[in-house]
Scaffold this motif. Structure first.
Motif, PDB file in Angstrom:
ATOM      1  N   GLN A   1       7.042  34.361  85.803  1.00 49.69           N
ATOM      2  CA  GLN A   1       8.432  34.544  86.212  1.00 49.69           C
ATOM      3  C   GLN A   1       9.388  34.040  85.141  1.00 49.69           C
ATOM      4  O   GLN A   1      10.340  34.712  84.744  1.00 49.69           O
ATOM      5  CB  GLN A   1       8.640  33.752  87.513  1.00 49.69           C
ATOM      6  N   GLN A   2       9.085  32.845  84.713  1.00 49.86           N
ATOM      7  CA  GLN A   2       9.934  32.199  83.703  1.00 49.86           C
ATOM      8  C   GLN A   2       9.981  33.042  82.435  1.00 49.86           C
ATOM      9  O   GLN A   2      11.036  33.262  81.838  1.00 49.86           O
ATOM     10  CB  GLN A   2       9.359  30.796  83.405  1.00 49.86           C
TER      11      GLN A   2
ATOM     12  N   GLN B   1      12.086  36.071  82.705  1.00 50.12           N
ATOM     13  CA  GLN B   1      13.499  35.754  82.619  1.00 50.12           C
ATOM     14  C   GLN B   1      13.915  35.492  81.178  1.00 50.12           C
ATOM     15  O   GLN B   1      14.892  36.062  80.686  1.00 50.12           O
ATOM     16  CB  GLN B   1      13.766  34.513  83.455  1.00 50.12           C
ATOM     17  N   ASP B   2      13.140  34.625  80.551  1.00 52.78           N
ATOM     18  CA  ASP B   2      13.485  34.255  79.184  1.00 52.78           C
ATOM     19  C   ASP B   2      13.502  35.460  78.274  1.00 52.78           C
ATOM     20  O   ASP B   2      14.458  35.697  77.537  1.00 52.78           O
ATOM     21  CB  ASP B   2      12.471  33.234  78.642  1.00 52.78           C
TER      22      ASP B   2
ATOM     23  N   SER C   1      13.590  38.670  78.952  1.00 50.58           N
ATOM     24  CA  SER C   1      14.560  39.739  79.187  1.00 50.58           C
ATOM     25  C   SER C   1      15.920  39.323  78.655  1.00 50.58           C
ATOM     26  O   SER C   1      16.649  40.137  78.079  1.00 50.58           O
ATOM     27  CB  SER C   1      14.629  40.119  80.664  1.00 50.58           C
ATOM     28  N   GLY C   2      16.250  38.048  78.826  1.00 49.52           N
ATOM     29  CA  GLY C   2      17.492  37.551  78.249  1.00 49.52           C
ATOM     30  C   GLY C   2      17.477  37.695  76.739  1.00 49.52           C
ATOM     31  O   GLY C   2      18.454  38.111  76.120  1.00 49.52           O
TER      32      GLY C   2
ATOM     33  N   GLN D   1      22.465  43.263  86.797  1.00 50.36           N
ATOM     34  CA  GLN D   1      21.237  42.532  86.605  1.00 50.36           C
ATOM     35  C   GLN D   1      20.166  43.502  86.091  1.00 50.36           C
ATOM     36  O   GLN D   1      19.932  44.532  86.704  1.00 50.36           O
ATOM     37  CB  GLN D   1      20.798  41.952  87.951  1.00 50.36           C
TER      38      GLN D   1
END
Lengths: 97, 532
Positions: free
Chosen positions: B68-69, B72-73, B75-76, B89
Motif C-alpha cells: 500500500q505504502q 502511494q509513494d 504514484s506520487g 485522485q
C-alpha cells in the motif's frame, strides 16, 4: 502409539525468548501432559512431526498459589519437554500440526 | 522503478509502473525490523522478538501495508516525475504482486488541462453606473412612511374608510352552522390591506364603532379550504373600534426614528443604500458578462471526472426542484389561506400530502423521458462550462498568487456571525470547529478577488444609465439566453464542490434551492434552522 494419544501428550509449543534460544542446539520446547514419560514424548513428537528425536529433557513446573481478592487459587502444574532433534530435522513451531 | 506511459489520450494518462522484487523485499525487511523494535509479544521482552517469528506471524499484513505504502509513494513520484497535475485522485488498476515477484500496476490519471490564460486586455466591457434618481429616493421614503403608518383612535361616529383599521368581533355561519375558523374576537382588520376576502372588507367600509350587522360573503370557488370553497357565509359582525390611519409625515422626528439625524440625512442615507444595491447589481452583471467572455475566450478540455461530479451535483438539485414544484404550488395556497383562516392547520396538512402524491403519479409519464435526456445534455454543457470557468479562475488565482489571508477569513466569519443576532458566539464557534465551512465562506472571496484582478486588466468603458435602462438590459440578457444566468453564477474554486444556484433557483430563491446551493449562506441558514 496411536495418533490420538500423541496429540494428548503434546499439548502446545512453548514460544518464548528462552525457548527460541534452544534453536541454536536444534531444540524445541513443548508443554506436555504431566503424566507423560520421556520415551512417550519422544515417540509422540517423532510421530506428529515426522522427525528424529535424539534426546528429551523434561521439567515439572508447579503451579503457583495466587490470591485474588483474598481467595486462594492455584495455577495448574505444567510439564515441559525440551526435545533435541537429530541433525537435519526441524519443527516449525508456529505453524502447528 | 520502471515507468512506461501506455495511454496518453486527451487528458487521460496511464502509466505502467513496475517495482522490482528486490526493492520490495528490502522495504519489507525494513518494515519488519522497525516492527521488531516496537512490538510487544508474550514471552518476549520488547525488541527481543526474533525477526523470523515476526515474519511468520505478521508477514502477510506487513506485506499488505508495504505494498500500500509503495503504491502511494510511487504514484506520487510518478506524478511529480512526469510533471502532470492530476485533476482527481489517481486510480491504481491491474495491480499484481506476490512475494518474490515484481510489483506491477497501472496508474490512471486525469491530468489538469494546460490552461493558457488569454489576454484579458482584449476583453471589452461596459461598466454600468446606475444613477439614483431623486424620484426613487422619494419613492423609497414614501414606502417607509407607508410602513410606519399610525392608527389613531377616532371620535364616535367616524365612518371607516379605505386604509383605516377596525377592531371587530365576527362569527361566520354557513347554512346557519358555525364553521371552523369562522369566529374571532378582537380581530384587527385593515381595510385595503387585502389580507381578507375583498367582499368581507367591502362590507366593513363605512361602518362606525359600536355597529352590529350581518354581511354575506361568498367564498371563491378556488378557495384554499375545500369545504368552504364556493359557499356563501353569513358573518355577524360587531365593530368595536374604528381607527383612522394617519400617514406618517416626513419630518425630522420621523427621520430620527429611522436612526438618522434629520430629513436630509435620511435622504442621503437612503440614496446611499440604493446606490449600494445598484452597485452590487451592476457588479453582478459585469461579473456575469466577464465570465461569459472568458468562457468564449477559453476552450480547453475539461477532465471528465470533474465534469461528472459537477453534473451530478446539478442534476440532483434539478431533480429535487422538480419534486418540490408541486408542493411548492400548494405552499402558496397555504399562505393565502392562512390570512383568512388561522384554524385550519390540520386539514391543510392533509391537503398538502394528497397533492404531493398526486404529483408523483403524473410526474413519471413516458413523454418525460425524452425531455429528461434533453435536459441532461443541456445541464452537462453547463457543468462543463462551470468546471472550465472554475479551473480558469483558479489558474488565474494561482499564477497571480491571489490568496485569502487568515485576516480575511476572520472577517467573513465575523460578518457571518453578525447576520445571526443573538447567536454570534455559536456561529463563531461553529466555524472554528468546521474549517471546511470557513473554506466555503472564503471561496467566494477568492473568486471575487480573481474577478477583480481580471477586471483590472480588462478594458472597461463607463456608461451611466438609469435604473430602468438597467433593468431593461437585464431582461434582454435573460431573454436572449435562458441558461445564461444559471451558468453565469460563477463557479467557485476549481475542484471544490461548487453549486451555483440554477436559474430557477435564482428566480425563486426559495429555501429548497438555497439549501441545495452549497454556498455558505445556505448551509449556515440550514444549520440555524436545525438548531432552532
Amino acid at each position: 502409539m496411536s495418533l490420538e494419544k500423541s496429540y494428548d501428550i503434546i499439548l502446545s509449543p512453548v514460544v518464548t525468548e528462552k525457548s527460541t534460544q534452544g534453536s541454536m542446539w536444534n531444540q524445541v520446547t513443548f508443554r506436555v501432559d504431566p503424566r507423560a514419560s520421556k520415551p512417550e514424548i519422544k515417540q509422540a513428537v517423532e510421530e506428529l512431526f515426522k522427525v528424529k528425536v535424539t534426546r528429551v529433557n523434561t521439567l515439572n513446573q508447579a503451579g503457583k498459589v495466587k490470591r485474588f481478592r483474598g481467595r486462594i487459587g492455584r495455577r495448574s502444574n505444567v510439564k515441559k519437554a525440551i526435545v533435541t532433534l537429530a541433525e537435519g530435522h526441524t519443527i516449525d513451531v508456529t505453524t502447528g500440526v | 522503478m520502471q515507468v512506461t506511459e501506455t495511454v496518453s489520450d486527451g487528458l487521460k494518462r496511464e502509466y505502467k509502473v513496475v517495482i522490482p522484487a528486490g526493492d520490495m523485499a528490502e522495504k519489507f525487511d525494513a518494515r519488519l525490523a522497525e516492527l521488531q523494535r516496537t512490538i510487544k509479544l508474550k514471552g518476549f521482552r520488547p525488541g527481543k522478538v526474533p525477526v523470523a517469528l515476526l515474519k511468520k506471524q505478521f508477514g502477510q499484513s506487513v506485506m499488505g501495508e508495504v505494498v500500500q505504502q509503495t503504491l502511494q509513494d510511487t504514484s506520487g513520484q510518478v506524478i511529480t516525475e512526469q510533471g502532470v497535475r492530476p485533476a482527481m485522485q489517481p486510480r491504481v488498476e491491474e495491480m499484481s504482486f506476490d512475494e518474490g515477484t515484481d510489483l506491477a500496476y497501472t496508474l490512471a490519471i486525469e491530468v489538469m488541462p494546460q490552461i493558457e490564460t488569454g489576454d484579458f486586455s482584449t476583453i471589452e466591457m461596459e461598466r454600468l453606473e446606475i444613477e439614483v434618481a431623486d424620484s426613487e429616493v422619494d419613492d423609497a421614503i414614501s414606502r417607509m412612511l407607508e410602513r410606519s403608518k399610525n392608527f389613531v383612535e377616532t371620535e364616535e361616529g367616524y365612518a371607516a374608510q379605505q386604509g383605516d383599521s377596525l377592531l371587530v368581533n365576527f362569527a361566520g355561519k354557513i347554512d346557519g352552522e358555525l364553521f371552523d375558523g369562522g369566529k374571532a374576537d378582537d380581530q384587527m382588520v385593515e381595510l385595503g390591506a387585502g389580507r381578507l376576502l375583498p367582499e368581507f372588507e367591502a362590507g366593513l367600509e363605512g361602518r362606525k364603532a359600536g355597529e352590529s350587522f350581518e354581511i354575506e360573503v361568498p367564498f371563491p370557488d378556488d378557495y384554499g379550504t375545500a369545504h368552504l370553497a364556493g359557499k356563501t357565509a353569513t358573518f355577524a359582525i360587531e365593530v368595536k373600534e374604528v381607527r383612522r390611519s394617519e400617514p406618517a409625515v416626513l419630518d425630522d422626528e420621523f427621520a430620527r426614528k429611522q436612526g438618522t439625524e434629520g430629513v436630509e440625512d435620511l435622504k442621503a442615507k437612503v440614496r446611499e443604500q440604493l446606490a449600494r444595491e445598484y452597485g452590487q447589481l451592476a457588479r453582478q452583471r459585469m461579473k456575469r458578462q466577464l465570465l461569459d467572455q472568458l468562457a468564449e475566450m477559453h476552450d480547453f478540455d475539461v477532465p471528465p471526472s470533474l465534469a461528472d461530479t459537477e453534473f451530478r451535483a446539478i442534476w440532483t438539485q434539478v431533480e429535487r426542484e422538480r419534486g418540490n414544484a408541486q408542493p411548492d404550488h400548494d405552499h402558496d395556497h397555504h399562505d393565502h389561506e392562512h390570512a383568512h383562516d388561522h384554524h385550519d392547520h390540520e386539514h391543510d396538512h392533509d391537503h398538502d400530502h394528497h397533492d404531493h402524491d398526486h404529483a408523483h403519479d403524473h410526474g413519471e409519464a413516458a413523454e418525460d423521458d425524452e425531455e429528461t435526456a434533453k435536459m441532461k445534455a443541456e445541464y452537462r454543457d453547463i457543468a462543463v462550462r462551470r468546471v472550465r470557468l472554475g479551473l480558469l479562475l483558479s489558474e488565474v488565482g494561482r499564477t497571480n498568487n491571489i490568496q485569502v489571508t487568515p485576516e480575511d477569513m476572520q472577517q467573513v466569519v465575523i460578518e457571518r456571525a453578525r447576520q445571526f443576532p443573538g447567536q454570534e458566539a455559536r456561529v463563531v464557534q461553529y466555524y472554528q470547529q468546521n474549517p471546511e465551512a470557513v473554506q466555503e465562506l472564503t471561496a467566494p472571496i477568492l473568486e471575487d478577488r480573481v474577478i477583480d484582478h481580471v477586471l483590472a486588466q480588462v478594458k472597461v468603458t463607463q456608461r451611466a444609465v438609469t435604473p430602468e435602462e438597467f433593468m431593461a438590459f437585464e431582461q434582454e440578457a435573460e431573454g436572449e439566453d435562458a441558461t445564461d444566468e444559471a451558468e453565469a453564477k460563477p463557479a467557485k474554486k476549481a475542484a471544490a464542490k461548487k453549486a451555483a444556484p440554477k436559474k430557477k433557483a435564482a428566480a425563486k430563491t426559495d429555501e429548497a434551492s438555497a439549501e441545495a446551493d452549497k454556498k455558505p449562506k445556505a448551509s449556515k441558514k440550514k444549520k440555524t434552522e436545525d438548531e432552532a
